[in-house]
Design a protein around this motif. Structure first.
Motif, PDB file in Angstrom:
ATOM      1  N   THR A  55       1.041  -1.272  -0.008  1.00  0.00           N
ATOM      2  CA  THR A  55      -0.008  -0.175  -0.183  1.00  0.00           C
ATOM      3  C   THR A  55       0.683   1.727   0.116  1.00  0.00           C
ATOM      4  O   THR A  55       1.959   0.954   0.128  1.00  0.00           O
ATOM      5  CB  THR A  55      -1.027   0.019   1.137  1.00  0.00           C
ATOM      6  N   ASP A  57       1.042   3.437   2.138  1.00  0.00           N
ATOM      7  CA  ASP A  57       1.519   3.582   3.563  1.00  0.00           C
ATOM      8  C   ASP A  57       2.934   2.964   3.688  1.00  0.00           C
ATOM      9  O   ASP A  57       3.946   3.801   4.297  1.00  0.00           O
ATOM     10  CB  ASP A  57       0.906   2.538   4.504  1.00  0.00           C
ATOM     11  N   GLU A  78       3.242   2.390   9.098  1.00  0.00           N
ATOM     12  CA  GLU A  78       2.410   1.307   9.833  1.00  0.00           C
ATOM     13  C   GLU A  78       3.019   1.619  11.307  1.00  0.00           C
ATOM     14  O   GLU A  78       2.191   1.206  12.015  1.00  0.00           O
ATOM     15  CB  GLU A  78       2.528  -0.033   9.074  1.00  0.00           C
ATOM     16  N   LYS A  99      -9.578  -0.714  15.571  1.00  0.00           N
ATOM     17  CA  LYS A  99      -9.467  -0.311  14.365  1.00  0.00           C
ATOM     18  C   LYS A  99     -10.063   1.261  14.333  1.00  0.00           C
ATOM     19  O   LYS A  99      -9.240   1.937  13.419  1.00  0.00           O
ATOM     20  CB  LYS A  99     -10.516  -1.104  13.598  1.00  0.00           C
ATOM     21  N   ARG A 106      -4.267   7.595  11.887  1.00  0.00           N
ATOM     22  CA  ARG A 106      -3.660   7.911  10.567  1.00  0.00           C
ATOM     23  C   ARG A 106      -4.238   9.087  10.115  1.00  0.00           C
ATOM     24  O   ARG A 106      -3.732   9.909   9.451  1.00  0.00           O
ATOM     25  CB  ARG A 106      -4.137   6.664   9.589  1.00  0.00           C
ATOM     26  N   ILE A 163      -1.477  -4.837  15.549  1.00  0.00           N
ATOM     27  CA  ILE A 163      -0.871  -4.737  14.119  1.00  0.00           C
ATOM     28  C   ILE A 163      -2.185  -5.084  13.179  1.00  0.00           C
ATOM     29  O   ILE A 163      -2.320  -4.373  12.202  1.00  0.00           O
ATOM     30  CB  ILE A 163       0.381  -5.703  13.666  1.00  0.00           C
ATOM     31  N   GLU A 164      -2.896  -6.137  13.491  1.00  0.00           N
ATOM     32  CA  GLU A 164      -3.870  -6.400  12.793  1.00  0.00           C
ATOM     33  C   GLU A 164      -5.053  -5.404  12.601  1.00  0.00           C
ATOM     34  O   GLU A 164      -5.445  -5.317  11.335  1.00  0.00           O
ATOM     35  CB  GLU A 164      -4.642  -7.705  13.243  1.00  0.00           C
ATOM     36  N   ARG A 167      -3.366  -2.774   9.976  1.00  0.00           N
ATOM     37  CA  ARG A 167      -3.946  -3.244   8.668  1.00  0.00           C
ATOM     38  C   ARG A 167      -4.936  -3.378   8.219  1.00  0.00           C
ATOM     39  O   ARG A 167      -5.242  -3.431   7.061  1.00  0.00           O
ATOM     40  CB  ARG A 167      -3.052  -4.477   8.511  1.00  0.00           C
ATOM     41  N   SER A 170      -5.979   0.006   6.679  1.00  0.00           N
ATOM     42  CA  SER A 170      -4.766   0.416   5.796  1.00  0.00           C
ATOM     43  C   SER A 170      -5.087   1.292   4.587  1.00  0.00           C
ATOM     44  O   SER A 170      -6.118   1.038   4.060  1.00  0.00           O
ATOM     45  CB  SER A 170      -3.842  -0.657   5.190  1.00  0.00           C
TER      46      SER A 170
END
Length: 348
Positions: A55, A57, A78, A99, A106, A163-164, A167, A170
């Motif tokens: 991506t 990112d 990330e 999330k 972001r 991390i999940e 992503r 993302s």
């Protein structure tokens, strides 16, 4: 005497030979331990998505001023977002809440980088190229080493979970009229969020007061603070006196917080009182007990934008991260940030 045809004899001999020879070859080794086996090393088939193009990112770096060490670290976007979510929200929270937090983080940094907003970064750090600090002035950030120290034995599962979450969102940011929003957030509401103009100057259309009943389950919903009368008077510049009333609330905000308190002609805003007394919230009440003032607050934080405990409460009820951000930020859209990230990269 019966005659046996030569051809039959030859065939019978060959058949017997094929049966006897393998047995003879195997028997001498039947009692020995195997010293090796036939190995197998097949190339692993790549899982779905492993061949996907990276991506936008992946091409972006964030220059973070580490305030405690007065150094600048260049961190991949990330990794930066993982470090922010790790610092700003408990990893125990529901994945959908994490999330939502990743999405706000972001949005915040993309907006700053697009607008080259360096407000709050020390001048010396600016001269070295810093874009953001790791403090509450911007977004708190923890490096991988700091995450390990914070989580200890829980590091592996907490890191994986965050991390999940990053992503899963993302390349996404929150926009209003096509522009990244000021994705404000805070810990715990008093049951309602606050209109932007009640705490900062300016009416921001997507930062409107909304109900947030889930916060009542937050361990930070209620708190008390005890301040001596002397320190109370000094901090606010008022005199308490010996009468029963200690100031009078004359206005409240749409978010049910204290807007104004009148101390016998001197009027202070709820925000001023919160900051001067270092209170958790501007929804407060108090009473005098002897030589002290006992102050009770409801909620934790400025109250504008997304409530983190409210987000977790929504997630626990089955709402997804899209539902969460749409509730706390009015009239916004979830937009691909790829073109904006490409613009940031091109400017370097």
């Amino acid at each position: 005497m019966i005659k046996i045809k030569p051809l039959i004899v030859l065939v019978s001999f060959l058949i017997a030979l094929t049966l006897i020879i393998p047995a003879v070859m195997v028997l001498p080794f039947s009692g020995e331990k195997a010293a090796g086996r036939l190995g197998e090393e097949l190339k692993k088939t790549k899982a779905a998505g492993e061949n996907a193009a990276p991506t936008a990112d992946a091409a972006v770096e964030v220059a973070v001023f580490r305030a405690a060490k007065s150094v600048i670290e260049n961190v991949g976007l990330e990794d930066y977002l993982v470090g922010v979510v790790a610092a700003e929200m408990p990893a125990e929270f529901n994945q959908e809440a994490l999330k939502a937090q990743a999405l706000t983080a972001r949005t915040y940094i993309v907006s700053r980088m697009l607008n080259k907003n360096t407000m709050g970064v020390p001048k010396s750090a600016l001269e070295q190229g810093a874009q953001v600090t790791d403090t509450q002035n911007h977004q708190v950030y923890l490096s991988d080493d700091e995450q390990r120290k914070k989580w200890g034995a829980d590091y592996d599962w907490k890191k994986k979970k965050i991390i999940e979450a990053v992503r899963a969102t993302s390349g996404q940011i929150l926009t209003y009229d096509g522009k990244p929003i000021d994705a404000m957030f805070f810990s715990t509401s008093n049951g309602f969020t606050e209109n932007s103009e009640e705490y900062w100057s300016g009416n921001i259309p997507y930062l409107r007061s909304v109900s947030s009943p889930w916060d009542k389950n937050s361990p930070k919903f209620n708190s008390q603070k005890v301040i001596s009368v002397k320190n109370f008077e000094a901090a606010l510049g008022v005199k308490v006196g010996s009468s029963g009333a200690i100031g009078k609330i004359v206005a409240r905000t749409e978010g049910k917080r204290v807007a104004k308190v009148d101390f016998g002609g001197k009027v202070l805003t709820g925000k001023e009182i919160r900051e001067k007394l270092d209170l958790r919230s501007s929804d407060f009440s108090w009473e005098r007990k002897g030589g002290n003032i006992v102050i009770t607050t409801r909620g934790f934080g400025h109250g504008v934008g997304m409530s983190q405990y409210g987000a977790n409460g929504m997630a626990e009820e089955g709402k997804n991260y899209q539902d969460i951000v749409m509730h706390y930020y009015k009239g916004i859209e979830i937009t691909s940030a790829d073109s904006m990230l490409a613009t940031i990269t091109a400017k370097k």
